[in-house]
Design a protein around this motif. Sequence first.
Motif, PDB file in Angstrom:
ATOM      1  N   ILE A  93       0.838  -1.209   0.000  1.00 26.67           N
ATOM      2  CA  ILE A  93       0.000   0.000   0.000  1.00 26.67           C
ATOM      3  C   ILE A  93       0.868   1.251   0.000  1.00 26.67           C
ATOM      4  O   ILE A  93       0.606   2.212  -0.745  1.00 26.67           O
ATOM      5  CB  ILE A  93      -0.951  -0.019   1.211  1.00 26.67           C
ATOM      6  CG1 ILE A  93      -2.002  -1.128   1.036  1.00 26.67           C
ATOM      7  CG2 ILE A  93      -1.631   1.335   1.385  1.00 26.67           C
ATOM      8  CD1 ILE A  93      -2.904  -1.310   2.236  1.00 26.67           C
ATOM      9  N   VAL A  94       1.911   1.256   0.838  1.00 28.30           N
ATOM     10  CA  VAL A  94       2.801   2.421   0.887  1.00 28.30           C
ATOM     11  C   VAL A  94       3.479   2.630  -0.461  1.00 28.30           C
ATOM     12  O   VAL A  94       3.568   3.762  -0.969  1.00 28.30           O
ATOM     13  CB  VAL A  94       3.849   2.239   2.005  1.00 28.30           C
ATOM     14  CG1 VAL A  94       4.914   3.321   1.919  1.00 28.30           C
ATOM     15  CG2 VAL A  94       3.180   2.268   3.372  1.00 28.30           C
ATOM     16  N   TYR A  95       3.939   1.532  -1.074  1.00 30.22           N
ATOM     17  CA  TYR A  95       4.599   1.634  -2.378  1.00 30.22           C
ATOM     18  C   TYR A  95       3.651   2.210  -3.426  1.00 30.22           C
ATOM     19  O   TYR A  95       4.002   3.141  -4.172  1.00 30.22           O
ATOM     20  CB  TYR A  95       5.104   0.265  -2.821  1.00 30.22           C
ATOM     21  CG  TYR A  95       5.497   0.211  -4.287  1.00 30.22           C
ATOM     22  CD1 TYR A  95       6.658   0.830  -4.741  1.00 30.22           C
ATOM     23  CD2 TYR A  95       4.683  -0.441  -5.218  1.00 30.22           C
ATOM     24  CE1 TYR A  95       7.006   0.798  -6.081  1.00 30.22           C
ATOM     25  CE2 TYR A  95       5.018  -0.477  -6.554  1.00 30.22           C
ATOM     26  CZ  TYR A  95       6.186   0.138  -6.987  1.00 30.22           C
ATOM     27  OH  TYR A  95       6.518   0.107  -8.309  1.00 30.22           O
ATOM     28  N   ILE A  96       2.419   1.655  -3.495  1.00 34.85           N
ATOM     29  CA  ILE A  96       1.457   2.114  -4.502  1.00 34.85           C
ATOM     30  C   ILE A  96       1.074   3.567  -4.244  1.00 34.85           C
ATOM     31  O   ILE A  96       0.964   4.378  -5.185  1.00 34.85           O
ATOM     32  CB  ILE A  96       0.214   1.199  -4.490  1.00 34.85           C
ATOM     33  CG1 ILE A  96       0.595  -0.205  -4.969  1.00 34.85           C
ATOM     34  CG2 ILE A  96      -0.892   1.765  -5.369  1.00 34.85           C
ATOM     35  CD1 ILE A  96      -0.502  -1.228  -4.807  1.00 34.85           C
ATOM     36  N   VAL A 137       2.863   5.971  -2.681  1.00 32.08           N
ATOM     37  CA  VAL A 137       3.983   6.860  -3.025  1.00 32.08           C
ATOM     38  C   VAL A 137       4.138   6.961  -4.537  1.00 32.08           C
ATOM     39  O   VAL A 137       4.323   8.056  -5.099  1.00 32.08           O
ATOM     40  CB  VAL A 137       5.283   6.342  -2.372  1.00 32.08           C
ATOM     41  CG1 VAL A 137       6.485   7.130  -2.881  1.00 32.08           C
ATOM     42  CG2 VAL A 137       5.192   6.437  -0.860  1.00 32.08           C
ATOM     43  N   LEU A 138       4.039   5.821  -5.244  1.00 33.14           N
ATOM     44  CA  LEU A 138       4.182   5.837  -6.697  1.00 33.14           C
ATOM     45  C   LEU A 138       3.066   6.643  -7.345  1.00 33.14           C
ATOM     46  O   LEU A 138       3.304   7.397  -8.305  1.00 33.14           O
ATOM     47  CB  LEU A 138       4.173   4.397  -7.229  1.00 33.14           C
ATOM     48  CG  LEU A 138       4.423   4.235  -8.735  1.00 33.14           C
ATOM     49  CD1 LEU A 138       5.825   4.720  -9.100  1.00 33.14           C
ATOM     50  CD2 LEU A 138       4.243   2.782  -9.161  1.00 33.14           C
ATOM     51  N   ALA A 139       1.835   6.495  -6.818  1.00 31.55           N
ATOM     52  CA  ALA A 139       0.717   7.240  -7.395  1.00 31.55           C
ATOM     53  C   ALA A 139       0.865   8.742  -7.164  1.00 31.55           C
ATOM     54  O   ALA A 139       0.456   9.546  -8.010  1.00 31.55           O
ATOM     55  CB  ALA A 139      -0.602   6.745  -6.797  1.00 31.55           C
ATOM     56  N   ALA A 165      -1.484   5.548 -11.995  1.00 32.40           N
ATOM     57  CA  ALA A 165      -2.668   5.071 -11.268  1.00 32.40           C
ATOM     58  C   ALA A 165      -3.865   5.921 -11.663  1.00 32.40           C
ATOM     59  O   ALA A 165      -4.384   6.707 -10.865  1.00 32.40           O
ATOM     60  CB  ALA A 165      -2.434   5.137  -9.763  1.00 32.40           C
ATOM     61  N   PRO A 166      -4.327   5.794 -12.897  1.00 33.06           N
ATOM     62  CA  PRO A 166      -5.465   6.616 -13.345  1.00 33.06           C
ATOM     63  C   PRO A 166      -6.744   6.214 -12.627  1.00 33.06           C
ATOM     64  O   PRO A 166      -6.903   5.061 -12.235  1.00 33.06           O
ATOM     65  CB  PRO A 166      -5.545   6.292 -14.841  1.00 33.06           C
ATOM     66  CG  PRO A 166      -4.952   4.927 -14.962  1.00 33.06           C
ATOM     67  CD  PRO A 166      -3.862   4.877 -13.936  1.00 33.06           C
ATOM     68  N   PRO A 167      -7.672   7.164 -12.446  1.00 32.26           N
ATOM     69  CA  PRO A 167      -8.933   6.836 -11.770  1.00 32.26           C
ATOM     70  C   PRO A 167      -9.796   5.922 -12.627  1.00 32.26           C
ATOM     71  O   PRO A 167      -9.737   5.964 -13.859  1.00 32.26           O
ATOM     72  CB  PRO A 167      -9.589   8.207 -11.562  1.00 32.26           C
ATOM     73  CG  PRO A 167      -9.014   9.059 -12.659  1.00 32.26           C
ATOM     74  CD  PRO A 167      -7.605   8.586 -12.852  1.00 32.26           C
TER      75      PRO A 167
END
Length: 667
Positions: free
Chosen positions: A22-25, A27-29, A36-38
């Motif tokens: 979760i932290v990785y995703i 930070v990357l987003a 990470a488009p909606p």
Amino acid sequence: TSAGDMFLGAFLPGLVLVGIYIVYILVLALIRPRSAPPAPNEGNYDFGFAKRIIVVLVPPLALIVAVLGSIIMGVATVNQAGAIGAIGSMVMAGYRLMEGKRGAFYPAILAALSLVGIVLVLNIFDVNVKNIRDSHDAMGIVLAAVSSIAFLIAVVWSGWRAYKIDETLNGVMVETAKTTSLVFIILLGAAMLTAAFRAFGGEELVRDFLTGLPGGFITKFIVVMSVIFVLGFFLDFIEIAVVVVPIIAPILLSDASANVTAVWLGVMIGVNMQTSFLTPPFGFALFYLRGVAPAIVKTIEMYRGVIPFILLQLAGLAIVGLFPPLVNYLPNRVYLTSDTAPPPSNPRLQACLETYLFEQYALRGNDLRSAINTAKTLDISYLPQDYQTALSEGFQSAETTFERVEKVQSAEAALQAHIPAYETLHRRVRELRVSLGAIDREVEKLDKERGFLSRGGDEVADELSNMDAELAALGDSRLEIEARLPEGYDDMRARYVELAKTETDARRNYRRAVDDAYEPVSQLRRLIAATGALVALEAPIAALAVVIADDPADQAMDTIKEVESEVSAVYGASAIKSKLSKARRALKDDTPDREEAASQLAAALEALAAEKAWRQQAEKQLLGDLERYDDAIKDTIGLRQQERLSKDQATEVAACLSHHRDISLAF
């Protein structure tokens, strides 16, 4: 190790891995929003949209919480949780297959309402058919039955839908049967392979290979994990779990320098395989993803995208390896707070229990000494001599607790001071002796082969000569290794054994002292608590006088035996029961001795009167002070004699047990 322990052990590491993801995703987003488009939504954000979200998300999440939560909370076993998942899935299938039609949610609503009803009934009523005493209890049974029947109707209703619509249930059952058959075929094949592998000496070869590696358990563990990681490219989890793990796990766990739990090893292997299933080019997870991904997503893009997750998984694996409490704490916590928790006197708990207790003695020592001194002033002169002696000796034992704790701590400090100098020598000697053991096994094997070949005459002379040369080389190697054994080790070992024995004896003396200190208090409280039941025996025992004098012998014996069973139920009434038994036996012969029976009955009544007198006096004059003393010491000095640990104590002991203890120096 059990499947439940494995699941609980994997829970916290799983949370760690999920947190890392979760932290990785996140930070990357934040850094690269385009990655990470909606998700697009055609339509308005109205009640209909919220309803669709609730229907799609809430039931599956609730089912996940129910299945996993029932295991974690100790409500259900792994198999029972699987049944919960199957029933919940069938109920959800019942409305998903009827999506958009009238009455689609009726079975699910009925199931939810019936479950709510069952929970309310269990919290309000005592739902036990054997304990029905009045209309209130009967109403609870009726409401529970109605709720259960309603839930069964909902399940059958959903199952019928799944059976009739597109033959969904039939397809699910066929696939389940195929999977179950596949698993059992693999298990049978694995059992046959493992048996054959061991029968032909394969396990010994693996053990000799691993034990021959320098570096002890860490090296073996890294090699085994590397092999499992590579095998994860080609084999599924089941094959590795039932073929490879049964061979290597006993070898690793039997290593004297392992100092790990089976749960930790299992979770490490599981996380390792999970990482392997992500790794190109053969990762199973990648094949699954390839099967559902659109053609626009190329395989090479999947390989590139999975690399950060592999690195995160390896980081999680390192965290789990470096912090064993992440794996061990939750199984210990659940076990020690469950209904089947072991008593505090369980040998496995003693080291951690004493660590906790010694801290309590340091914090509450003055209060405990004050309680002991107050108890020593109690008037116990009217108690039977045996109880006076036991209670007085118990107070003395309680007083020596602190002295014995100091002896334990002193012995432990002396042992710990000796360990640094001894440990290096011990590990070196153990590695050399492992090599000597391998040489001895090889020599024994060659001796047997040479014995068989020596019967072959001149035809095998060359082979015998080669064997002799090999045996001579092994002998030279053995002498060379023996020459490397450090001097002074035997003295260091003898000193270690002596210090360890001193510590063990000190701990044994401490445990005996606290048990002796608390047992008389516990026993006396039980005796006084049974005073009312003892007084109630007076009438039925006195009535036996008429029975012995007038009734036929057989009938009188039966009546006495019934009274004996009542006496047996009263704690501390064995002397009375013994005399009643003698009275009954006096009537057993062909010529019943009614005078002897009456004499024994009189003795029983006399013993009852004596017991009643001192117990009633103790109930008035001693019980309150004894209860206060018991309350003061029962969670420290008397903790070993309690039925179970309190929640706070279990938490402390579980935290201690979750750390791996180094016991390698004892071997």
